[in-house]
Design a protein around this motif. Structure first.
Motif, short mmCIF file in Angstrom:
data_model
loop_
_atom_site.label_atom_id
_atom_site.label_comp_id
_atom_site.label_asym_id
_atom_site.label_seq_id
_atom_site.Cartn_x
_atom_site.Cartn_y
_atom_site.Cartn_z
N ILE A 1 34.89 35.43 59.37
CA ILE A 1 35.66 36.22 60.32
C ILE A 1 37.10 35.74 60.37
CG2 ILE A 1 35.95 36.69 62.79
CD1 ILE A 1 32.80 36.61 62.87
N ASN A 2 37.30 34.42 60.43
CA ASN A 2 38.64 33.87 60.49
C ASN A 2 39.44 34.24 59.24
OD1 ASN A 2 38.11 32.74 62.93
ND2 ASN A 2 37.70 30.70 62.12
N HIS A 3 38.79 34.23 58.09
CA HIS A 3 39.48 34.57 56.85
C HIS A 3 39.92 36.04 56.88
CE1 HIS A 3 40.63 34.20 52.70
NE2 HIS A 3 39.93 35.29 52.41
N LYS A 4 39.08 36.91 57.39
CA LYS A 4 39.40 38.34 57.45
C LYS A 4 40.46 38.64 58.51
CE LYS A 4 34.89 40.06 55.97
NZ LYS A 4 33.68 40.74 56.43
N ASN A 5 40.39 37.96 59.65
CA ASN A 5 41.24 38.31 60.79
C ASN A 5 42.50 37.48 60.93
OD1 ASN A 5 39.44 40.28 61.54
ND2 ASN A 5 38.34 38.96 62.95
N HIS A 6 42.73 36.56 60.02
CA HIS A 6 43.88 35.69 60.16
C HIS A 6 45.16 36.47 59.84
CE1 HIS A 6 45.25 31.69 60.95
NE2 HIS A 6 46.11 31.80 59.95
N SER A 7 46.00 36.64 60.81
CA SER A 7 47.24 37.38 60.63
C SER A 7 48.37 36.61 61.29
CB SER A 7 47.13 38.76 61.27
OG SER A 7 46.97 38.61 62.67
N ALA A 8 49.59 37.13 61.18
CA ALA A 8 50.73 36.48 61.82
C ALA A 8 50.54 36.45 63.34
CB ALA A 8 52.01 37.21 61.46
N ALA A 9 50.01 37.55 63.89
CA ALA A 9 49.77 37.59 65.34
C ALA A 9 48.72 36.57 65.73
CB ALA A 9 49.35 38.99 65.77
N SER B 1 49.65 36.51 75.66
CA SER B 1 49.03 37.43 74.70
C SER B 1 47.50 37.39 74.72
CB SER B 1 49.55 37.15 73.29
OG SER B 1 49.16 35.86 72.88
N PHE B 2 46.92 36.35 75.29
CA PHE B 2 45.45 36.26 75.29
C PHE B 2 44.88 35.92 76.67
CE2 PHE B 2 47.33 32.35 73.62
CZ PHE B 2 46.86 31.39 74.52
N ARG B 3 45.70 35.95 77.70
CA ARG B 3 45.27 35.59 79.06
C ARG B 3 44.10 36.44 79.53
NH1 ARG B 3 49.86 36.43 82.42
NH2 ARG B 3 50.71 34.74 81.20
N LYS C 1 35.62 32.53 75.11
CA LYS C 1 35.88 31.12 74.80
C LYS C 1 36.68 30.96 73.52
CE LYS C 1 33.36 30.11 78.33
NZ LYS C 1 32.91 31.43 78.70
N SER C 2 37.02 32.09 72.92
CA SER C 2 37.76 32.05 71.67
C SER C 2 38.76 33.20 71.68
CB SER C 2 36.82 32.20 70.48
OG SER C 2 37.54 32.33 69.28
N ILE C 3 39.95 32.95 71.16
CA ILE C 3 40.94 34.01 71.09
C ILE C 3 40.86 34.75 69.77
CG2 ILE C 3 42.51 32.89 72.68
CD1 ILE C 3 44.19 32.06 70.19
N LYS D 1 50.23 33.14 65.73
CA LYS D 1 51.06 32.94 66.92
C LYS D 1 50.17 32.65 68.13
CE LYS D 1 54.82 33.44 69.55
NZ LYS D 1 54.88 32.31 70.43
N ASP D 2 49.06 33.39 68.28
CA ASP D 2 48.13 33.13 69.38
C ASP D 2 47.58 31.71 69.31
OD1 ASP D 2 48.48 35.63 70.48
OD2 ASP D 2 46.58 36.44 69.73
N GLU D 3 47.22 31.27 68.11
CA GLU D 3 46.70 29.91 67.95
C GLU D 3 47.76 28.88 68.33
OE1 GLU D 3 44.93 29.14 64.16
OE2 GLU D 3 43.57 30.85 64.32
N GLU D 4 49.00 29.11 67.91
CA GLU D 4 50.08 28.19 68.28
C GLU D 4 50.28 28.17 69.79
OE1 GLU D 4 53.49 29.47 66.03
OE2 GLU D 4 52.55 28.94 64.12
N ASP D 5 50.25 29.34 70.41
CA ASP D 5 50.39 29.42 71.87
C ASP D 5 49.22 28.76 72.58
OD1 ASP D 5 52.78 30.74 71.50
OD2 ASP D 5 52.00 32.72 72.03
N LEU D 6 48.02 28.90 72.01
CA LEU D 6 46.85 28.25 72.59
C LEU D 6 46.98 26.73 72.51
CD1 LEU D 6 44.06 28.31 73.90
CD2 LEU D 6 43.09 28.55 71.60
#
Length: 186
Positions: free
Chosen positions: A81-89, A40-42, A50-52, A92-97
């Protein structure tokens, strides 16, 4: 590292087959699975991000993986930014990272650690097997950029003091991978 330094590890890991019916080698299966975790972030990683996460993309670790660059304003911007953009997707990207980062740490240890001449020869063969699977997906770039983004995630999530337990050893691995990459290009 004790597991990586065991005398027969390279032989075992490069010849063991996954007992799931397709009879594939474990190392090839593991490498492909780790690559799959980056799906999803490749593209972001291969573009040099350097950040997803969305928003500011200030790297904590530069392209060589050797230095840090961040100031207090970056912390405040990133938190907003993290507070605004934190979603289920995004979660999931963070977990995959985190999963792919840990997987690439293991593979990088296999590629860079050898305690004897026999192990060094087997390490080179193991490295070749890993890189053969990585090449169609970005090779060293995918592995190293995933590790950089992994470190950045830890740094932004835990802060500089707590993240150093993870970031410092990964920076060493990045340095070793950089040397391997340069040898391959020479």
């Amino acid at each position: 590292t004790n597991i990586v330094e065991s005398a027969n590890l390279f032989e075992i890991i490069s010849t063991y087959r996954v007992p799931d019916g397709d009879n594939s080698f474990y190392l090839a299966w593991l490498t492909q699975w780790i690559i799959g975790e980056t799906a999803s972030f490749r593209n972001l990683l291969l573009e040099g991000k350097k950040s997803i996460k969305g928003g500011s993309n200030t790297p904590i670790i530069d392209d060589e993986g050797l230095s840090f660059s961040k100031d207090k304003k970056d912390d405040e911007k990133e938190e907003e930014i993290n507070h605004k953009n934190h979603s289920a997707a995004g979660q999931k990207d963070e977990e995959d990272l985190v999963t792919s980062g840990n997987g690439f740490i293991f593979l990088a240890c296999l590629m860079t650690t050898a305690s004897s001449w026999t192990c060094k020869r087997q390490k080179e063969q193991t490295s070749r097997l890993i890189l053969d699977d990585l090449k169609p997906h970005g090779g060293y770039d995918l592995m190293m950029n995933t590790l950089r983004s992994f470190c950045n995630l830890y740094y932004y999530s835990l802060g500089s003091d707590l993240s150093m337990a993870v970031v410092a050893p990964v920076k060493e691995l990045l340095e070793k991978l950089s040397v391997l990459r340069k040898k391959e290009w020479a």
